[in-house]
Write a protein that holds these residues in place. Structure first.
Motif, short mmCIF file in Angstrom:
data_model
loop_
_atom_site.label_atom_id
_atom_site.label_comp_id
_atom_site.label_asym_id
_atom_site.label_seq_id
_atom_site.Cartn_x
_atom_site.Cartn_y
_atom_site.Cartn_z
N ARG A 67 3.37 2.63 -4.58
CA ARG A 67 3.71 1.45 -3.80
C ARG A 67 5.09 0.97 -4.19
NH1 ARG A 67 1.12 -2.03 -0.73
NH2 ARG A 67 -0.90 -1.14 -1.27
N SER A 69 7.84 -2.01 -3.68
CA SER A 69 8.00 -3.41 -3.28
C SER A 69 9.44 -3.84 -3.50
CB SER A 69 7.07 -4.32 -4.09
OG SER A 69 5.73 -3.97 -3.87
N SER A 74 7.22 -4.03 1.57
CA SER A 74 6.62 -3.01 0.72
C SER A 74 6.12 -1.84 1.57
CB SER A 74 5.47 -3.60 -0.10
OG SER A 74 4.42 -4.00 0.74
N GLU A 75 6.01 -0.68 0.93
CA GLU A 75 5.51 0.54 1.57
C GLU A 75 4.69 1.32 0.57
OE1 GLU A 75 7.71 3.07 4.19
OE2 GLU A 75 9.39 1.68 4.12
N VAL A 76 3.81 2.17 1.10
CA VAL A 76 2.97 3.01 0.26
C VAL A 76 3.11 4.47 0.71
CG1 VAL A 76 0.59 3.53 -0.42
CG2 VAL A 76 1.30 1.16 -0.11
N THR A 77 3.25 5.37 -0.26
CA THR A 77 3.19 6.81 0.02
C THR A 77 1.97 7.35 -0.70
OG1 THR A 77 4.59 7.42 -1.84
CG2 THR A 77 5.67 7.08 0.28
N ARG A 118 8.63 12.28 2.23
CA ARG A 118 7.97 11.22 2.98
C ARG A 118 9.00 10.20 3.43
NH1 ARG A 118 2.35 11.71 1.59
NH2 ARG A 118 2.10 13.94 1.91
N LEU A 120 10.51 6.64 4.62
CA LEU A 120 10.31 5.23 4.31
C LEU A 120 10.99 4.39 5.38
CD1 LEU A 120 11.08 5.25 0.48
CD2 LEU A 120 8.85 5.35 1.57
N ASN A 121 10.36 3.29 5.75
CA ASN A 121 10.96 2.36 6.70
C ASN A 121 11.94 1.41 6.02
OD1 ASN A 121 9.58 3.36 8.98
ND2 ASN A 121 7.76 2.25 8.36
N LEU A 122 11.76 1.18 4.74
CA LEU A 122 12.66 0.30 3.99
C LEU A 122 13.95 1.04 3.66
CD1 LEU A 122 10.18 -1.34 1.46
CD2 LEU A 122 11.20 -2.40 3.46
N ARG A 129 14.00 6.07 -3.36
CA ARG A 129 13.25 6.88 -2.38
C ARG A 129 12.57 8.05 -3.08
NH1 ARG A 129 12.83 11.32 0.00
NH2 ARG A 129 14.64 12.22 -0.98
#
Length: 181
Positions: A67, A69, A74-77, A118, A120-122, A129
């Protein structure tokens, strides 16, 4: 008697025994820097084969959830991480009344089987990354030394582990030294 007191390494409960076993553990860690926090939940599953009470060989494959943040969100892979090939050898074993002192070495090689691409949108820098990916993209060598005293009333064990990271793209993750009890 030797089977009653298995040697312990980084992962308590997976000592050297005679035969084969499937084992698991849970690893959680957090890292911060550059305005980003990364937390990792790793569930490694291992299959080990031990031809004697002094040696074991196996593979370990983790499921990884990371995760990220930041102030922007926040994003999760999630996914399968890197495969680890393991070899252990118990070089010291001294039984005594009510206790058993033991020490071992473990050598492992991590093979880059986990995803490193993967999306990421952020908007984050490359090192961040890369740190959020389930895989490392590198072939690493891991060396552990573990020891302990195991009694009928308590177990006292510890280990020191060194992970040598070998390349992997434009971002170099540093080597890792870990001590645990």
């Amino acid at each position: 008697p030797a089977a009653a007191f298995p040697i312990r390494t980084r992962d308590p409960g997976t000592g050297i025994f005679s035969g084969s076993a499937a084992v698991g553990r849970v690893v959680f860690n957090e890292a911060s820097g550059g305005g980003a926090d990364v937390s990792t939940l790793m569930l490694p599953a291992a299959v080990l084969y031990s031809p004697t009470t002094n040696s074991a060989f196996g593979i370990e494959l983790p499921y990884v959830e990371r995760r990220l943040s930041t102030a922007a969100g926040s994003e999760v892979t999630r996914g399968v991480g890197d495969l680890m090939l393991l070899g252990r050898y118990k070089f010291f074993s001294r039984p005594a009344a009510g206790r058993w002192d033991q020490a071992s070495v473990q050598l492992g090689m991590s093979v880059p089987t986990g995803a490193t691409d993967r999306q990421l949108n952020l908007a984050v820098h490359e090192p961040v990354r890369r740190a959020v990916q389930p895989g490392t993209g590198t072939t690493d060598v891991v060396f552990d030394v573990a020891g302990g005293r195991f009694t009928t009333r308590y177990n006292l064990a510890g280990s020191i582990s060194y992970r040598r990271r070998n390349g992997g793209g434009s971002v170099q993750l540093g080597d890792e030294l870990t001590a645990s009890t």
